[in-house]
Design a protein around this motif. Structure first.
Motif: not given
Length: 311
Positions: A14-17, A39-40, A63-66, A93-94
């Protein structure tokens, strides 16, 4: 078929923005449930705090979403959500095909519908999932989530929903419905906070024992969740922003815009919005929303605990 389905034994990525007070708590809750979380945040210090907690820090949203199965966006509004998705180094886009974007921002339902269409056109899923419960429940993974989206989006997002929430309401298969439910909640929350602050400052103006007022009202029919929660801040003289005045300037402004477009009157929300605007104009915009009590006190000469000027 997603890679998660193909590899059911691996950790969900998972990514947390957005690692503010809400996003950081949500990211921590995901980690406790065994998710691999990146995280970003626009503020490097917020990323550093998450790294100290054992999370993976990222230099950009993309970068977080890759490689992420789920991207959770915990920003303020629709414009920021659009920037997270489609701005420079945006996640759209990622993200890998079939991944899900979970939008937790409070926004106009029409904006949520537009973002969902644009995301889904890229072969991604979009879950409209605004949250309620504040920083305390974000930290404990007990938020209320008002979500709408496709079955695929719900299924893909399930690991983070289970990690973040005590209650997940599935409100339909179209993005925008969750956003609409959140705006009803925010209308009530904003009005209730304003009423609570008006009442406690009125009690102070009459020279009443405010601790006793709190005891009596919280045991009486005039109580509300917001009175019980926010008046504690007033009694402590502590206006550290757990939820800032500016949040309700924004949210009740959205309510006004939605209501105007429907030719629907919202006079109580409009009156409350004016008080939040006045508090913001008086320099309290970044202070806790219970600062409305200080505004009433300044206007009336009432004395509140602490009785200190805004920061």
């Amino acid at each position: 078929m997603s890679s998660l389905t193909e590899n059911p034994g691996r950790a969900v990525v998972a990514a947390v923005i957005g690692l503010g007070s809400m996003g950081l708590g949500m990211a921590r809750s995901m980690k406790r449930q065994g998710l691999d979380v990146a995280g970003y945040d626009i503020t490097p210090a917020a990323v550093d705090r998450f790294i100290v907690d054992g999370g993976r820090g990222s230099a950009t949203p993309a970068n977080a979403a890759e490689g992420a199965d789920i991207v959770v966006s915990v920003v303020v509004n629709g414009a920021q959500t659009e920037a997270v998705l489609f701005g420079p180094q945006g996640v759209a886009g990622a993200m890998k095909p079939g991944a899900v974007f979970v939008s937790c921002a409070t926004m106009d339902p029409a904006i949520a519908r537009d973002l969902a269409q644009r995301v889904e056109a890229l072969g991604l899923n979009y879950l409209d999932a605004p949250v309620s419960g504040g920083t305390a429940k974000a930290q404990t993974g007990e938020l209320t989530i008002m979500a709408s989206g496709s079955r695929q989006a719900f299924d893909a997002a399930r690991p983070v929903l289970d990690a973040m929430a005590g209650k997940v309401y599935e409100l339909g298969n179209q993005a925008g419905t969750g956003a609409a439910f959140k705006m009803i909640n925010q209308l009530l929350a904003g009005v209730h906070i304003a009423a609570a602050c008006e009442a406690i400052a009125f009690a102070a103006k009459q020279g009443l024992d405010l601790d006793k007022v709190y005891e009596v009202i919280t045991a009486s029919a005039g109580n509300s969740w917001m009175f019980e929660n926010r008046v504690r801040h007033v009694l402590a003289g502590d206006y550290t922003p757990l939820s800032a005045i500016e949040i309700f300037v924004k949210d009740l402004g959205i309510v006004q815009d939605m209501a105007r477009s429907e030719r629907y009157p919202v006079p109580l929300a409009a009156a409350a919005l004016q008080m939040y605007l006045a508090a913001s104009g008086a320099g309290m915009g970044r202070d806790d929303d219970s600062s409305l009590a200080r505004l009433y006190a300044q206007l009336s000469g009432a004395k509140l605990p602490g009785d200190q000027p805004h920061r």
